[in-house]
Design an enzyme around this catalytic site. Structure first.
Site, PDB file in Angstrom:
ATOM      1  N   GLU A 134       4.874  -4.937   7.276  1.00 39.98           N
ATOM      2  CA  GLU A 134       4.124  -3.847   7.930  1.00 39.98           C
ATOM      3  C   GLU A 134       4.563  -3.524   9.351  1.00 39.98           C
ATOM      4  O   GLU A 134       4.569  -2.349   9.738  1.00 39.98           O
ATOM      5  CB  GLU A 134       2.615  -4.173   7.943  1.00 39.98           C
ATOM      6  CG  GLU A 134       1.933  -4.038   6.597  1.00 39.98           C
ATOM      7  CD  GLU A 134       1.935  -5.308   5.770  1.00 39.98           C
ATOM      8  OE1 GLU A 134       2.735  -6.228   6.066  1.00 39.98           O
ATOM      9  OE2 GLU A 134       1.137  -5.392   4.837  1.00 39.98           O
TER      10      GLU A 134
ATOM     11  N   GLY B 185       0.659  -4.957   0.936  1.00 37.25           N
ATOM     12  CA  GLY B 185      -0.551  -5.032   0.106  1.00 37.25           C
ATOM     13  C   GLY B 185      -0.336  -5.795  -1.199  1.00 37.25           C
ATOM     14  O   GLY B 185      -1.297  -6.309  -1.778  1.00 37.25           O
TER      15      GLY B 185
ATOM     16  N   ALA C  94       0.877  -1.174   0.000  1.00 38.12           N
ATOM     17  CA  ALA C  94       0.000   0.000   0.000  1.00 38.12           C
ATOM     18  C   ALA C  94       0.913   1.222   0.000  1.00 38.12           C
ATOM     19  O   ALA C  94       2.084   1.138   0.404  1.00 38.12           O
ATOM     20  CB  ALA C  94      -0.868  -0.023   1.241  1.00 38.12           C
TER      21      ALA C  94
ATOM     22  N   GLU D  27      -0.598  -9.385  -0.310  1.00 35.99           N
ATOM     23  CA  GLU D  27      -2.036  -9.576  -0.024  1.00 35.99           C
ATOM     24  C   GLU D  27      -2.861  -9.646  -1.311  1.00 35.99           C
ATOM     25  O   GLU D  27      -3.782 -10.443  -1.424  1.00 35.99           O
ATOM     26  CB  GLU D  27      -2.526  -8.438   0.886  1.00 35.99           C
ATOM     27  CG  GLU D  27      -1.912  -8.530   2.282  1.00 35.99           C
ATOM     28  CD  GLU D  27      -2.105  -7.267   3.121  1.00 35.99           C
ATOM     29  OE1 GLU D  27      -1.889  -6.154   2.602  1.00 35.99           O
ATOM     30  OE2 GLU D  27      -2.493  -7.395   4.294  1.00 35.99           O
TER      31      GLU D  27
HETATM   32  N1  CAA Z   1       4.592   3.118  -0.962  1.00 37.92           N
HETATM   33  C1  CAA Z   1       4.985   4.260  -1.569  1.00 37.92           C
HETATM   34  N2  CAA Z   1       6.094   4.337  -2.332  1.00 37.92           N
HETATM   35  C2  CAA Z   1       6.843   3.233  -2.459  1.00 37.92           C
HETATM   36  C3  CAA Z   1       6.500   2.008  -1.863  1.00 37.92           C
HETATM   37  C4  CAA Z   1       5.307   1.971  -1.092  1.00 37.92           C
HETATM   38  N3  CAA Z   1       4.865   0.851  -0.509  1.00 37.92           N
HETATM   39  N4  CAA Z   1       7.436   1.092  -2.170  1.00 37.92           N
HETATM   40  C5  CAA Z   1       8.350   1.724  -2.946  1.00 37.92           C
HETATM   41  N5  CAA Z   1       7.990   3.013  -3.136  1.00 37.92           N
HETATM   42  C6  CAA Z   1       8.704   4.037  -3.897  1.00 37.92           C
HETATM   43  C7  CAA Z   1       9.943   4.528  -3.153  1.00 37.92           C
HETATM   44  O1  CAA Z   1       9.618   5.499  -2.192  1.00 37.92           O
HETATM   45  C8  CAA Z   1      10.771   5.079  -4.303  1.00 37.92           C
HETATM   46  O2  CAA Z   1      10.269   6.347  -4.634  1.00 37.92           O
HETATM   47  P1  CAA Z   1      11.311   7.566  -4.963  1.00 37.92           P
HETATM   48  O3  CAA Z   1      12.042   7.084  -6.181  1.00 37.92           O
HETATM   49  O4  CAA Z   1      10.401   8.709  -5.217  1.00 37.92           O
HETATM   50  O5  CAA Z   1      12.186   7.689  -3.765  1.00 37.92           O
HETATM   51  C9  CAA Z   1      10.422   4.144  -5.458  1.00 37.92           C
HETATM   52  O6  CAA Z   1       9.210   3.481  -5.100  1.00 37.92           O
HETATM   53  C10 CAA Z   1      11.479   3.083  -5.686  1.00 37.92           C
HETATM   54  O7  CAA Z   1      11.684   2.414  -4.453  1.00 37.92           O
HETATM   55  P2  CAA Z   1      13.158   2.194  -3.809  1.00 37.92           P
HETATM   56  O8  CAA Z   1      14.086   3.275  -4.239  1.00 37.92           O
HETATM   57  O9  CAA Z   1      12.974   1.979  -2.353  1.00 37.92           O
HETATM   58  O10 CAA Z   1      13.557   0.840  -4.556  1.00 37.92           O
HETATM   59  P3  CAA Z   1      14.563  -0.280  -4.037  1.00 37.92           P
HETATM   60  O11 CAA Z   1      14.755  -1.207  -5.184  1.00 37.92           O
HETATM   61  O12 CAA Z   1      15.760   0.317  -3.391  1.00 37.92           O
HETATM   62  O13 CAA Z   1      13.765  -1.051  -2.855  1.00 37.92           O
HETATM   63  C11 CAA Z   1      11.824  -2.131  -1.910  1.00 37.92           C
HETATM   64  C12 CAA Z   1      12.627  -1.806  -3.182  1.00 37.92           C
HETATM   65  C13 CAA Z   1      12.659  -3.102  -1.033  1.00 37.92           C
HETATM   66  C14 CAA Z   1      10.553  -2.813  -2.345  1.00 37.92           C
HETATM   67  C15 CAA Z   1      11.551  -0.837  -1.125  1.00 37.92           C
HETATM   68  O14 CAA Z   1      10.994   0.128  -2.017  1.00 37.92           O
HETATM   69  C16 CAA Z   1      10.568  -0.999  -0.005  1.00 37.92           C
HETATM   70  O15 CAA Z   1      10.922  -1.513   1.044  1.00 37.92           O
HETATM   71  N6  CAA Z   1       9.294  -0.577  -0.202  1.00 37.92           N
HETATM   72  C17 CAA Z   1       8.291  -0.595   0.815  1.00 37.92           C
HETATM   73  C18 CAA Z   1       7.775  -2.011   1.039  1.00 37.92           C
HETATM   74  C19 CAA Z   1       6.756  -2.011   2.157  1.00 37.92           C
HETATM   75  O16 CAA Z   1       7.040  -1.703   3.289  1.00 37.92           O
HETATM   76  N7  CAA Z   1       5.517  -2.410   1.827  1.00 37.92           N
HETATM   77  C20 CAA Z   1       4.414  -2.466   2.761  1.00 37.92           C
HETATM   78  C21 CAA Z   1       3.638  -1.211   2.725  1.00 37.92           C
HETATM   79  S1  CAA Z   1       2.423  -1.136   4.020  1.00 37.92           S
HETATM   80  C22 CAA Z   1       1.120  -2.056   3.462  1.00 37.92           C
HETATM   81  O17 CAA Z   1       1.153  -2.627   2.385  1.00 37.92           O
HETATM   82  C23 CAA Z   1      -0.044  -2.067   4.382  1.00 37.92           C
HETATM   83  C24 CAA Z   1      -1.131  -3.002   4.021  1.00 37.92           C
HETATM   84  O18 CAA Z   1      -1.057  -4.171   4.267  1.00 37.92           O
HETATM   85  C25 CAA Z   1      -2.341  -2.505   3.441  1.00 37.92           C
END
Ligand code: CAA
Length: 259
Positions: free
Chosen positions: A133, A110, A65, A113
């Protein structure tokens, strides 16, 4: 249909729907979720579509998400956001048509999920799954606590959710989270091959089987067997049952009409 954050194409009777926000690794914000909801409604009604393949553009399936959108939410807004995602994913899970997730990369939060709401998951060897999360101060919010434990058992689900660890595709297959792992290059072809095979069968029988499995698994076996009996019986009111059995006896390929 025009979408900002999705792409949709059709190959014969298979629809290929992709989340298309690659700059944010296909993170699900409200706009994308609403478009997904809309696309599912359209595909549900489209008589030409038998099977849906769901995937992501670029290097991620869905990285979760949208954290930027969630950051400032209040408790009630957070709940509403969780409800929005969970309701759409439940719609995907219980829609009559089968949905195959072709998981091309990160399927986190998400994204994991969303893949679990699909009937079948085929993963590229590059795919990574996880529920990170708790590292953000939240629980999984689009029904991950429920579906992960049903798919892999409570012990493994608790390990993955409490640690937030990612697992690679082969581990995901070993624990029963994915059906099949293929090379990155073969991913879409493998998903389409399976979709076309399913699409070549009697669609009402496929849909009744999906309903019997989904409804039966949530109840006791006696009730589940009753559900199957009813749906099995219903098949005999379809033209495709007559066609399927006649084709077998006449040693020819069936010509199913989805009736
Ligand atoms: N939300 C918003 N933006 C996100 C995102 C997310 N979940 N995941 C990645 N992005 C964005 C980053 O902020 C980045 O944006 P910028 O270029 O503007 O900085 C872009 O996507 C590329 O991401 P990274 O530079 O981080 O890419 P990476 O290859 O170095 O890392 C990754 C990849 C390991 C997937 C890392 O992006 C990451 O950890 N993302 C978050 C994963 C996460 O925590 N997901 C759970 C979200 S909470 C949820 O989903 C709740 C629910 O159950 C409903």
């Amino acid at each position: 249909m025009n979408f900002n954050n999705l792409t949709l194409e059709k190959k014969e009777n298979v629809a290929i729907l992709k989340i298309n926000r690659p700059k944010a690794l296909n993170a699900l914000n409200t706009d994308t979720l609403l478009e997904l909801d809309n696309a599912i409604d359209v595909l549900d009604k489209d008589q030409d579509v038998n099977v849906i393949v769901l995937s992501g553009e670029g290097k991620a399936f869905v990285a979760g998400a949208d954290i930027l959108e969630m950051k400032e939410k209040t408790a009630s807004e957070g709940r509403e956001f969780g409800k929005l995602g969970s309701d759409i994913f439940r719609k995907i899970e219980i829609m009559e048509k089968p949905v195959i997730a072709a998981v091309n990369g990160f399927a986190l939060g998400g994204g994991c999920e969303l893949s679990m709401a699909c009937d079948i998951r085929i993963a590229s060897e590059k795919a990574k799954f996880g529920q990170p999360e708790v590292g953000l101060g939240i629980t999984p919010g689009f029904s991950g606590t429920q579906r992960l434990s049903r798919l892999v058992g409570t012990a493994k689900a608790k390990e993955l959710i409490f640690t937030g660890d990612m697992v690679d595709a082969n581990t995901a297959e070993k624990i029963g989270l994915v059906n099949q792992v293929v090379s990155k290059e073969d991913l879409m072809n493998s998903a389409l091959e399976m979709a076309e095979k399913i699409s070549s069968k009697a669609q009402l029988a496929v849909r009744y089987s999906k309903a019997a499995i989904n409804r039966g698994i949530e109840t006791d076996i006696e009730t589940g067997i009753e559900i199957e009996k009813d749906l099995f019986g219903l098949c005999f009111s379809t033209e495709d049952q007559k066609e399927g059995m006649n084709a077998f006896i006449e040693k020819r390929k069936p010509n199913f009409k989805n009736k």
